[in-house]
Design a protein around this motif. Structure first.
Motif, PDB file in Angstrom:
ATOM      1  N   ARG A  62       0.856  -1.199   0.000  1.00 14.85           N
ATOM      2  CA  ARG A  62       0.000   0.000   0.000  1.00 14.85           C
ATOM      3  C   ARG A  62       0.883   1.236   0.000  1.00 14.85           C
ATOM      4  NH1 ARG A  62      -4.560  -1.564   4.560  1.00 14.85           N
ATOM      5  NH2 ARG A  62      -5.515  -3.294   3.411  1.00 14.85           N
ATOM      6  N   ASN A  63       0.626   2.109  -0.943  1.00 19.41           N
ATOM      7  CA  ASN A  63       1.428   3.324  -1.065  1.00 19.41           C
ATOM      8  C   ASN A  63       0.545   4.536  -1.298  1.00 19.41           C
ATOM      9  OD1 ASN A  63       4.411   3.219  -0.964  1.00 19.41           O
ATOM     10  ND2 ASN A  63       4.114   1.495  -2.363  1.00 19.41           N
ATOM     11  N   THR A  64       0.818   5.593  -0.555  1.00 14.49           N
ATOM     12  CA  THR A  64       0.087   6.845  -0.787  1.00 14.49           C
ATOM     13  C   THR A  64       0.744   7.630  -1.926  1.00 14.49           C
ATOM     14  OG1 THR A  64       1.411   7.854   0.954  1.00 14.49           O
ATOM     15  CG2 THR A  64      -0.771   7.063   1.573  1.00 14.49           C
ATOM     16  N   ILE A  65       2.002   7.295  -2.227  1.00 12.64           N
ATOM     17  CA  ILE A  65       2.717   7.949  -3.330  1.00 12.64           C
ATOM     18  C   ILE A  65       2.793   6.938  -4.475  1.00 12.64           C
ATOM     19  CG2 ILE A  65       4.842   9.122  -4.029  1.00 12.64           C
ATOM     20  CD1 ILE A  65       5.408   9.589  -1.022  1.00 12.64           C
ATOM     21  N   LEU A  76      17.305  -2.585 -12.657  1.00 14.42           N
ATOM     22  CA  LEU A  76      16.028  -2.519 -11.943  1.00 14.42           C
ATOM     23  C   LEU A  76      16.274  -1.847 -10.593  1.00 14.42           C
ATOM     24  CD1 LEU A  76      16.296  -5.580 -13.389  1.00 14.42           C
ATOM     25  CD2 LEU A  76      13.905  -5.635 -12.710  1.00 14.42           C
ATOM     26  N   GLN A  77      15.360  -0.970 -10.220  1.00 17.24           N
ATOM     27  CA  GLN A  77      15.544  -0.216  -8.972  1.00 17.24           C
ATOM     28  C   GLN A  77      14.200  -0.037  -8.280  1.00 17.24           C
ATOM     29  OE1 GLN A  77      17.882   3.311  -9.573  1.00 17.24           O
ATOM     30  NE2 GLN A  77      17.163   4.317  -7.708  1.00 17.24           N
ATOM     31  N   ALA A  78      14.186  -0.259  -6.955  1.00 16.47           N
ATOM     32  CA  ALA A  78      12.964  -0.063  -6.167  1.00 16.47           C
ATOM     33  C   ALA A  78      13.336   0.590  -4.841  1.00 16.47           C
ATOM     34  CB  ALA A  78      12.260  -1.400  -5.915  1.00 16.47           C
ATOM     35  N   THR A  79      12.405   1.356  -4.279  1.00 16.29           N
ATOM     36  CA  THR A  79      12.679   2.050  -3.021  1.00 16.29           C
ATOM     37  C   THR A  79      11.391   2.287  -2.242  1.00 16.29           C
ATOM     38  OG1 THR A  79      13.741   4.000  -2.025  1.00 16.29           O
ATOM     39  CG2 THR A  79      12.479   4.370  -4.029  1.00 16.29           C
ATOM     40  N   ASP A  80      11.531   2.420  -0.919  1.00 18.48           N
ATOM     41  CA  ASP A  80      10.410   2.876  -0.079  1.00 18.48           C
ATOM     42  C   ASP A  80      10.784   4.177   0.629  1.00 18.48           C
ATOM     43  OD1 ASP A  80      12.194   2.140   1.875  1.00 18.48           O
ATOM     44  OD2 ASP A  80      10.916   0.629   2.826  1.00 18.48           O
ATOM     45  N   LEU A  81      11.818   4.843   0.112  1.00 14.69           N
ATOM     46  CA  LEU A  81      12.402   6.100   0.608  1.00 14.69           C
ATOM     47  C   LEU A  81      13.329   5.901   1.809  1.00 14.69           C
ATOM     48  CD1 LEU A  81       9.493   8.723   0.251  1.00 14.69           C
ATOM     49  CD2 LEU A  81      11.354   8.203  -1.339  1.00 14.69           C
ATOM     50  N   ASP A  82      13.261   4.724   2.469  1.00 17.85           N
ATOM     51  CA  ASP A  82      14.214   4.406   3.542  1.00 17.85           C
ATOM     52  C   ASP A  82      15.224   3.367   3.075  1.00 17.85           C
ATOM     53  OD1 ASP A  82      13.180   6.081   5.569  1.00 17.85           O
ATOM     54  OD2 ASP A  82      11.563   4.648   5.950  1.00 17.85           O
ATOM     55  N   LEU A  83      14.803   2.558   2.125  1.00 19.14           N
ATOM     56  CA  LEU A  83      15.605   1.436   1.648  1.00 19.14           C
ATOM     57  C   LEU A  83      15.513   1.388   0.128  1.00 19.14           C
ATOM     58  CD1 LEU A  83      17.054  -1.338   2.125  1.00 19.14           C
ATOM     59  CD2 LEU A  83      14.799  -2.319   2.499  1.00 19.14           C
ATOM     60  N   GLU A  84      16.646   1.134  -0.515  1.00 18.61           N
ATOM     61  CA  GLU A  84      16.674   1.081  -1.978  1.00 18.61           C
ATOM     62  C   GLU A  84      17.509  -0.122  -2.419  1.00 18.61           C
ATOM     63  OE1 GLU A  84      17.758   4.672  -4.639  1.00 18.61           O
ATOM     64  OE2 GLU A  84      19.607   3.506  -4.509  1.00 18.61           O
ATOM     65  N   ILE A  85      16.989  -0.872  -3.407  1.00 24.23           N
ATOM     66  CA  ILE A  85      17.762  -1.973  -3.988  1.00 24.23           C
ATOM     67  C   ILE A  85      17.883  -1.747  -5.489  1.00 24.23           C
ATOM     68  CG2 ILE A  85      17.843  -4.445  -4.469  1.00 24.23           C
ATOM     69  CD1 ILE A  85      16.685  -5.048  -1.837  1.00 24.23           C
ATOM     70  N   VAL A  86      19.111  -1.897  -5.988  1.00 19.66           N
ATOM     71  CA  VAL A  86      19.393  -1.756  -7.420  1.00 19.66           C
ATOM     72  C   VAL A  86      20.077  -3.038  -7.884  1.00 19.66           C
ATOM     73  CG1 VAL A  86      20.586  -0.424  -9.190  1.00 19.66           C
ATOM     74  CG2 VAL A  86      19.715   0.736  -7.151  1.00 19.66           C
TER      75      VAL A  86
END
Length: 372
Positions: A24-27, A44-54
Motif C-alpha cells: 500500500r502506497n500513498t505515493i 532494476l531499482q525499487a525504493t520505499d524512501l528508507d531502503l533502496e535496492i538496485v
C-alpha cells in the motif's frame, strides 16, 4: 526502450527488488519499479524512501530508455511465464505503456515517468570493508530473532553493529534485544572496519540483506556513514537509512556473577521444552525449570487445559533452584546454539540468565526470567 532477456534472469532480479515495495502506497511512484535499459544491460531499482535496492541483469538492448511499472504486478507476470522463455520489454504505441512479450503471451502495463522516480542519495560513506557472505549472514541469523517489534522503542527495532577492542583484538559485534532477551554475536573485525561508527540497521533492511547473502562462498562489500549503509553483493546494491537513535548500554544487562552452571544436551532440552509447552496458554507460555543435583524437571501449568511435566538428566551440582521462562524464547535461543550441549548460567529466580554453547563462545544470549 526495447530490451530482451532471459525470463530466469529477470525473475531473479525482480525477486530481489520487488520486496522493498510496500503493498500500500500513498505515493503512486513508490509502487513501481524503475527499469533502465542501457549498455550495461537492464537495471532494476525499487525504493520505499528508507531502503533502496538496485540490480543490473544482462539483456540485449536494441533501444536504450527508462520507465517505471507496478512492481508486484510485473513480478507476478514474469513469475507465471514459462521456464526458459525470452522476455521482450518495449515501450507501447500508446504513450505511457510498456508491452511485455514472451512466446504467445502479451501484456500491457501502465507506466509512470522515470523522471518522477526518487533516488536515495547516499552521500559520503567513509567506512568501507569486505566481509565473507557467510560471516555477515551468521551475524544476522544469530541475532535477528531478538529484534524488538515495539515501535515506541524504535532504537531497538534493528541490529546494533559496532566494533569493540578486547584484549588488543578488534571485534565486529552484532547485538539485538527486545527487553526480554538479548543476543550478542562477535567475530574478528574485517580490515577497514576499525573506527566505524556504531549503527542500528533497521529490521526490514536486515531481512533484505539476509536474502541477498545466498552464496556462502561469496563476498559482501559494506559501506557506512553515521546515517546510511550500503551493502553490495554481486550485481545487487542495497542502500538504506539507519535508525537515528542511541542503542542502550547492553553490557549492563549481561550478568557476570552467575555461579550456578547447568550443562544440558541441547536437542533433548529443546524437545522437552517443546513438548511441555504444548499445554501452555498463548498469553502465558511460561515453563518452570526445577533444578536439583543431576536432574531438571520442566513443568507447565495451565488452569484452562491442564499441566505437563518432564524430567531430564543434566550436569548440575549447585543449590536447587526453581526459575521460569517464556518457552518460546527458550526455544528461539536453543535453536541458535550450534553445539551438542548448552551451557546455562543462573544466579537466582529473579535475575537474568546467560546461555551459550560453551565458555567464551562467540555467541551469547541473555534471557529474563518470568514469575511462575
Amino acid at each position: 526502450m526495447r530490451a530482451t532477456l532471459e525470463r530466469a534472469a529477470l525473475l531473479k532480479a525482480l525477486a530481489h527488488v520487488h520486496r522493498v515495495v510496500e503493498r500500500r502506497n500513498t505515493i503512486p511512484i513508490l509502487a513501481n519499479v524503475l527499469l533502465r535499459a542501457g549498455d550495461g544491460g537492464l537495471k532494476l531499482q525499487a525504493t520505499d524512501l528508507d531502503l533502496e535496492i538496485v540490480e543490473t541483469t544482462p539483456a540485449e538492448v536494441t533501444q536504450p530508455g527508462a520507465t517505471t511499472v507496478p512492481a508486484h504486478t510485473f513480478y507476478d507476470i514474469v513469475r507465471k511465464l514459462p521456464d526458459g522463455s525470452q522476455v521482450s520489454l518495449e515501450m507501447g504505441g500508446e504513450r505511457g505503456t510498456l508491452v511485455i512479450r514472451a512466446g504467445r503471451s502479451r501484456f500491457t502495463l501502465q507506466t509512470l515517468p522515470d523522471s518522477d522516480f526518487p533516488d536515495l542519495a547516499a552521500g559520503e560513506l567513509p567506512v568501507r570493508f569486505e566481509i565473507a557472505s557467510a560471516d555477515l549472514r551468521r551475524l544476522i541469523d544469530k541475532t535477528q530473532f531478538a529484534i524488538s517489534n515495539e515501535e515506541t522503542r524504535y532504537y531497538l527495532n534493528g541490529i546494533y553493529l559496532h566494533v569493540v577492542e578486547q584484549g588488543g583484538v578488534s571485534l565486529l559485534r552484532a547485538v539485538a534485544t527486545d527487553g526480554h532477551r538479548l543476543a550478542r554475536v562477535e567475530m574478528p573485525a574485517p580490515a577497514g572496519a576499525k573506527g566505524m561508527p556504531g549503527v542500528i540497521v533497521p529490521r526490514k533492511t536486515v531481512a533484505e540483506v539476509q536474502r541477498l547473502l545466498e552464496d556462502p562462498e561469496g563476498q559482501a562489500a559494506v559501506e557506512l556513514s553515521p546515517t546510511k549503509i550500503r551493502v553490495s553483493v554481486g550485481d545487487v546494491v542495497l542502500t538504506s537509512k539507519l535508525i537515528d537513535g542511541t542503542f542502550p548500554d547492553y553490557n549492563r544487562v549481561i550478568p557476570t556473577g552467575n555461579d550456578k552452571r547447568l550443562t544440558v544436551d541441547r536437542s533433548e532440552f529443546s524437545s522437552a521444552v517443546d513438548r511441555v509447552s504444548t499445554i501452555s496458554s498463548e498469553r502465558g507460555r511460561a515453563v518452570k525449570l526445577s533444578l536439583g543435583e543431576g536432574r531438571l524437571v520442566l513443568t507447565v501449568t495451565n488452569p484452562d487445559s491442564g499441566n505437563a511435566t518432564e524430567e531430564i538428566e543434566v550436569d548440575y551440582d549447585a543449590d536447587p533452584i526453581d526459575i521460569g521462562f517464556n518457552s518460546r524464547y527458550l526455544l528461539d535461543i536453543a535453536g541458535q546454539l550450534e553445539g551438542d550441549t548448552a551451557l546455562i548460567r543462573l544466579a537466582d529466580p529473579g535475575s537474568p540468565t546467560l546461555v551459550q554453547d560453551r565458555d567464551d563462545a562467540p555467541a551469547l544470549y541473555v534471557l529474563m526470567p518470568m514469575r511462575v
